[in-house]
Each structure stands twice: as structure tokens, then as C-alpha cells.
Scaffold this motif. Structure first.
Motif, PDB file in Angstrom:
ATOM      1  N   LEU B 195       0.730  -1.074  -0.178  1.00 59.71           N
ATOM      2  CA  LEU B 195       0.003   0.016   0.022  1.00 59.71           C
ATOM      3  C   LEU B 195       0.876   1.245  -0.087  1.00 59.71           C
ATOM      4  O   LEU B 195       0.632   2.214  -0.575  1.00 59.71           O
ATOM      5  N   LEU B 196       1.886   1.318   0.857  1.00 59.51           N
ATOM      6  CA  LEU B 196       3.022   2.303   0.954  1.00 59.51           C
ATOM      7  C   LEU B 196       3.576   2.682  -0.558  1.00 59.51           C
ATOM      8  O   LEU B 196       3.604   3.533  -1.167  1.00 59.51           O
ATOM      9  N   ASN B 197       3.982   1.521  -1.220  1.00 63.79           N
ATOM     10  CA  ASN B 197       4.449   1.632  -2.558  1.00 63.79           C
ATOM     11  C   ASN B 197       3.577   2.174  -3.436  1.00 63.79           C
ATOM     12  O   ASN B 197       3.695   3.002  -4.261  1.00 63.79           O
ATOM     13  N   TYR B 198       2.197   1.600  -3.525  1.00 64.57           N
ATOM     14  CA  TYR B 198       1.169   1.972  -4.375  1.00 64.57           C
ATOM     15  C   TYR B 198       0.983   3.473  -4.395  1.00 64.57           C
ATOM     16  O   TYR B 198       0.604   4.145  -5.174  1.00 64.57           O
ATOM     17  N   LEU B 199       0.693   3.847  -3.129  1.00 60.32           N
ATOM     18  CA  LEU B 199       0.450   5.359  -2.791  1.00 60.32           C
ATOM     19  C   LEU B 199       1.670   6.117  -3.431  1.00 60.32           C
ATOM     20  O   LEU B 199       1.292   7.316  -4.207  1.00 60.32           O
ATOM     21  N   ARG B 200       2.642   5.843  -3.105  1.00 62.01           N
ATOM     22  CA  ARG B 200       3.892   6.634  -3.539  1.00 62.01           C
ATOM     23  C   ARG B 200       3.905   6.914  -5.018  1.00 62.01           C
ATOM     24  O   ARG B 200       4.365   7.738  -5.750  1.00 62.01           O
ATOM     25  N   ALA B 201       3.685   5.359  -5.765  1.00 63.07           N
ATOM     26  CA  ALA B 201       3.806   5.460  -7.280  1.00 63.07           C
ATOM     27  C   ALA B 201       2.435   6.542  -7.927  1.00 63.07           C
ATOM     28  O   ALA B 201       2.767   6.696  -9.045  1.00 63.07           O
ATOM     29  N   ASN B 202       1.816   6.753  -6.937  1.00 65.28           N
ATOM     30  CA  ASN B 202       0.742   7.587  -7.435  1.00 65.28           C
ATOM     31  C   ASN B 202       0.493   9.166  -6.934  1.00 65.28           C
ATOM     32  O   ASN B 202      -0.145   9.738  -6.807  1.00 65.28           O
ATOM     33  N   GLY B 203       1.822   9.380  -6.661  1.00 63.53           N
ATOM     34  CA  GLY B 203       2.150  10.739  -5.979  1.00 63.53           C
ATOM     35  C   GLY B 203       1.933  11.108  -4.701  1.00 63.53           C
ATOM     36  O   GLY B 203       2.042  12.274  -4.239  1.00 63.53           O
ATOM     37  N   PHE B 204       1.704  10.307  -3.983  1.00 61.52           N
ATOM     38  CA  PHE B 204       1.414  10.458  -2.507  1.00 61.52           C
ATOM     39  C   PHE B 204       2.960  10.412  -1.690  1.00 61.52           C
ATOM     40  O   PHE B 204       3.741   9.848  -2.130  1.00 61.52           O
ATOM     41  N   GLN B 205       2.869  11.168  -0.615  1.00 63.63           N
ATOM     42  CA  GLN B 205       3.946  11.228   0.326  1.00 63.63           C
ATOM     43  C   GLN B 205       3.545  10.379   1.307  1.00 63.63           C
ATOM     44  O   GLN B 205       2.305  10.816   1.869  1.00 63.63           O
ATOM     45  N   THR B 206       4.243   9.558   1.962  1.00 66.02           N
ATOM     46  CA  THR B 206       3.978   8.929   2.965  1.00 66.02           C
ATOM     47  C   THR B 206       4.824   9.134   4.150  1.00 66.02           C
ATOM     48  O   THR B 206       5.992   9.513   4.172  1.00 66.02           O
TER      49      THR B 206
END
Lengths: 351, 351
Positions: B195-206
């Protein structure tokens, strides 16, 4: 010259009563010089092909910056720095934007007191508010630190985070500097903007680390410098969370100045920077700590040497005093940026 | 069940004396189940073509996550979020890695006390250190909060930042969980990593936003989760800067738990998140504050429902108590992640 220390025990964030008084009595001589005087400009203002720092004059300083950044981003180079470690920190007042005749944040404080006065009838008889409202800055400052703290707490605390953010944004959108008549966000340094962009283009993360209020800066830093809120470190009030959301308390929490700057960096960033830029002795410890990095590092000091296009001050100045930084620059290898000599233009509107 | 509140006035960070006692007396029944039992695994562990969350079972939870992230990154979609506002916050203990039978940080504390004992002969006669060294956790905890604070201050403060960082890194590299016998950083949740990787791949900062010590987490979070130090928010000790660099003082400064989480986010990130993940009532206010975002937002609660592959606990648990979060999830629209049902595997090593 009498100085008022803003926060006890910490000497950097000082205001000279006389500077404020001068301001209230009209702009002092040095500041009457036109900021659009171009007699010191050399070369052209336009970007040369591929020049990442077009507003910097050729010379050792510009060459040093380009050599450092180029090597940092080049795998295999002696000066290479892994991308995760490319942390660059910038002071704000006097480093990214101007700070004379008074930290711009305090113009906001004064305006807020005037705006808030109708909701505070008690201020009509209560110092230092009474004197601020009467336009008598000399008397307002007679209450010293205690009065300054009361002004800060009254204008920065006692509201939600969203409310404060809106107040700062509204002020920044309309307020003008009393001498230059420019918007405050037009008094940013074009060469430093270019340096921020150049560093970011080479994988650096750029942070503000300033004695100013963290949320005051966050309200406009992203739009102005391209630095998002999570990359702003500053002084802060205590806050709490309740049913209305985030509430700013009228109580001081942290001073991000002097030895507080490495502390703020450790707490917010958690990593020692490889690049640091400052302009006053309030930045001394930040530069010093950066200098202990085992990775290739660079520190620069913006030296205010240009009385024509900006202001000229260092050792004797009540605002932005620079003394230890000049004395110890050779020892640490800190690079002094001579604004008059190294910068083609000061503000984005300069031509 | 008697509980010891770790820090007075803040009820979330609690430890049941009995849990610690159980631990010191050997693993309780529930924990004897093998963490490598694969009877609850369904589907395949391998990544299906294009599946960003291969360790999540198909269902409403997985679909909800993918729908939310897809829309957030798609300009023109109703759920679109400007990239600068894509801030995602994650609790750590019980959300990104396990937390039973005790917050892993406290295993570090106990080990540090044992390591430091030769330099502290006075601990032979001073509680709670005397009892920790004798292996009598029941007696060690009889001193209550005061004793716990003394243990924390002794092991987290009184050294430079670099020294603490090295101690944590050394511990993480060698220490094993008393029940699973895995390294602690192997007890991270594979579905949450995805989920962390998926969010980051979509421009989210985790970001991590945890009640744990901020610098304890920073020592291994980048390598383990891909979350750099500047994106870790946590509880902290006071620090100062002197000639030796950053020095950690044996004095508590900030508790990033319960109402402290929105405060920590405001101070460190300066922006309200659009995505929040937690697992206990210590995350309640973080989820609640995120729920007030006017941008499209999503909140998830990792619900520990799997007594076979991990631990099963919620309302009655001394560690990671989840009661208000379950009760109010429907009201706020918080998504409960059922670990047993929604996750194909728990740890990266599960097959």
C-alpha cells in the motif's frame, strides 16, 4: 544602540528599538535609495543558454556553487552525494527575502493588532497595544520583551490553524513594504530562487530553517519559493487538538534560531544537511553543524553589501547582525556571497 | 486487568502489567500459534499482472483502496487530489509492523538497560533497573509510570544523536522477537508495504505518525519502509546543540499519540492528510482530523482478527486497544481492514 532581546536567553532574534522608531518616523536615509537603481547591474538579465544561475555574476562564488552541485549529482564523482542525503537548508529572513528595516513578520503583527483592536476594547488602555494603536512605536517598545511576547501571542495564538493560515495569506496578498512599496513576496531574492530551483533539479530537497513562525511561512512559502509546508522549519507556538481542530495557543513553544536551528533540523528533518545558506549570526550553528557532515558539504553566507539595490549591513546591525559568521568563515570554509558583486539582480522585478 | 499508564494524563500509550509479566514468564497461549501457519492463506502470493496490491484479497476493502488512489491521481476525476495535497499518514505499531506482546521499542529499552548496566553500578540497587537486570519484570513495573519514565530517559537520552542512531541500528540488525524469533523488521506487514508503494507510485507522500520515539523509528524506517527521516513523526525527548553536536536530554518533550497525533502532523507536515491508517484508539484523533478534509479522503483501521498468523485483539487489549475506533467507524466512514479476511499474507516471509 539599545537592543531588545525578543526571547530571553537567546540573543539572535533582536530588534533595535531605534530601528522601529526610525521606521515609525519615516524611512531612514539608506532606505530611500531606489531599489530599481540598476547602476550596479552587470551583464544581461536574461538566461544564457544552459546557465542554471543567470542572475549570478561569473566568479568564484557562482563557479563554486555549480561545481558543488554538479559533482553531488554525478555518480562516481569525488563530490557525489547519494540522493537521499541531498538535504539543503535555507534561512529565510535576509537569505531568501529581505529583512529591513524590520523582520517582515513584525509588520504583520502590527497590522493584526490594528485589525483586531475592535474585538479588544481593553487594548485602548493596555500596553503595548495602546501605543501600537496610537502609532507610537517608541512607547510600545518601552515594555520590552514582555510587550513583544504579548503582541506575538495575541496575534499568532488564540485561533485555529486554518484561521491563522487565512489571515497570513490575506495579509501577504495585499500588504506592501513601507519603503519599497512592493508586496513582501516580491522582495525575495531572484538569485536564491534560481539556486533553490537548481538544487532541486539536481535531486536536493530544499528546506527553510528560520527563526520566523513556522506557520506564518508555510502560508506562502510553497507558492513563493516552491517549498511545501512539510519542508518548512521555524519557531512555533504550542498547539492543541480539540473539537474545532487545531488550535494555536498563545504560548511560545520553540525558538528556531542560533543553537535552536540544528535542534529544529534534527527534530524535523532527522538528518544533517549537506548544504546550508544563512546571512546572520543566528545561522552560525546551522552552518557549523552542516560543516561537520562527513559527506561533501557547502555553506554560504549572503552578505548584505549593496546599499543601492538593497541594504548594506553586517556587524553593527540590530537586524541580521553578522559578526561571528564573517570572522569564522575562513576557518570553516564558508563562502561569503557579496550581494553587490555576485548578484546581477536582487528582486525578480529588477531588470 | 491492571494497566500502567505510561505518561500521565494520556491514556493511549498503556501497558498492562500482566502482559509484561506474561511475557517474562513465557509466551501466553495465543502467541504460541505458529506465524508460519499458512492455513488461512488464499490465492497466490505472486503478483498478478498489474495488481498493485497482490497480498490483498479481492473484496470491498481492496477495491475501495484502488478506486480511491486511482481517482486521486486522475486529473478530471471526481476524486482527483492535486499532487501537493496527497499526504498519507500511517501509524507504526500495529499498523505497519506488529506490536505484541509489547511495543517493540520496549524490547530495545530492556536490552539497553542490560547493556548499559556495567556503566551504572548504582542500578544494582536502584529500581526499576535492579529488577530488570534480575529478569523480574513484575517487580520492575511495580514502580509504575515513574519507573517506566526512568527507563525511557536512561536509554533514549543522555547521548548524542549519532550515538543513539547507531545503538538502534545495531539492535535492529541483531535482535530477535522473543516469540516469532524473527528480526523485528521482518515483522512488518507485507500488504501495508504494498500500500505504501502503491500510494507513492501515485504521487502520495507517505509519513509515519507514531507514538514511538521519532529517532528510534528514523534509524530503520527508510531501509524498511522506504520512508525517509523527514517523513517520520513521533514522540520525542528534548535535545540541545553543543560542541559535541546534537545531545539527547533525558527529558520527555512530546507525546505523539491520541490528540497528539493531529498536533504532530500540524507541526511537522503543516497540512491535513487525505489518507490515514491506524489500528488503535491512539489513532482516533488522527483519523478524525483526516475525516474533516474537504478534499477526497480515506481512513483505514487495521483490525487484528487473525489469531493464527498474527494476534487477535481489539477492545480488551492492553496493547493496541481498539474500541472507540470500531464503534465510530460507521459514523465516519472509516474502513476496517480485517487482517484474517483481507490479507493473503502478513509478513514478507509468509508464503
Amino acid at each position: 544602540m539599545k537592543k531588545l532581546t525578543l526571547f530571553s536567553g537567546l540573543k539572535q532574534y533582536t530588534i533595535a528599538a531605534t530601528a522601529l522608531i526610525s521606521f515609525s518616523c519615516g524611512p531612514p536615509g539608506d532606505k530611500q535609495e531606489s531599489s530599481t537603481d540598476t547602476s550596479n547591474l552587470s551583464g544581461t538579465e536574461t538566461t544564457k543558454g544552459g546557465d542554471p544561475l543567470p542572475s549570478w555574476n561569473d566568479g568564484n562564488v557562482k563557479k563554486g556553487l555549480i561545481d558543488y552541485v554538479t559533482a553531488a549529482a554525478k555518480e562516481g564523482a569525488a563530490g557525489f552525494i547519494p540522493v537521499n542525503d541531498r538535504i539543503a537548508v535555507f534561512d529565510n529572513d535576509g537569505t531568501l527575502w529581505a529583512e529591513q528595516p524590520l523582520y517582515f513578520q513584525f509588520f504583520f503583527v502590527i497590522e493584526r493588532i490594528k485589525e483586531m483592536a475592535p474585538q479588544h476594547p481593553e487594548w485602548k488602555t493596555k500596553e503595548p497595544f495602546k501605543s501600537v494603536l496610537a502609532g507610537d512605536m517608541k512607547k510600545a517598545l518601552a515594555s520590552g520583551e514582555k510587550g513583544l511576547m504579548a503582541m506575538m501571542n495575541a496575534t499568532f495564538g488564540g485561533m485555529t490553524g486554518d484561521q491563522f493560515d487565512k489571515q497570513v495569506k490575506d495579509w501577504v496578498a495585499t500588504a506592501k513594504h513601507p519603503i519599497s512599496k512592493k508586496a513582501y513576496t516580491e522582495m525575495i531574492y531572484q538569485p536564491m530562487l534560481e539556486l533553490l530551483n537548481y538544487l532541486r533539479a539536481n535531486g536536493f530537497q530544499t528546506f527553510i530553517v528560520s527563526g520566523g513562525d513556522i506557520d506564518f511561512m508555510r502560508a506562502w512559502a510553497e507558492k513563493t519559493y516552491g517549498i511545501p509546508p512539510q519542508q518548512v522549519v521555524g519557531s512555533s507556538l504550542k498547539v492543541k487538538y480539540d473539537s474545532t481542530g487545531i488550535v494555536r495557543l498563545p504560548e511560545f513553544a520553540f525558538l528556531d534560531d542560533g543553537p535552536g536551528k540544528p535542534v529544529g533540523i534534527y527534530q524535523h528533518i532527522g538528518k544533517k544537511p549537506v548544504f546550508a545558506a544563512g546571512n546572520s549570526d543566528g545561522d552560525y550553528q546551522m552552518l557549523q553543524w552542516t560543516s561537520t557532515n562527513t559527506a561533501p558539504h557547502m555553506e554560504i553566507i549572503v552578505h548584505h553589501t549593496d546599499s543601492t539595490r538593497e541594504w548594506k549591513y553586517d556587524r553593527g546591525s540590530p537586524i541580521g547582525k553578522l559578526e561571528k559568521g564573517i570572522d569564522d568563515a575562513p576557518k570553516y570554509g564558508w563562502v561569503l556571497v557579496d550581494m553587490k558583486q555576485d548578484w546581477k539582480r536582487i528582486y525578480p522585478s529588477d531588470h
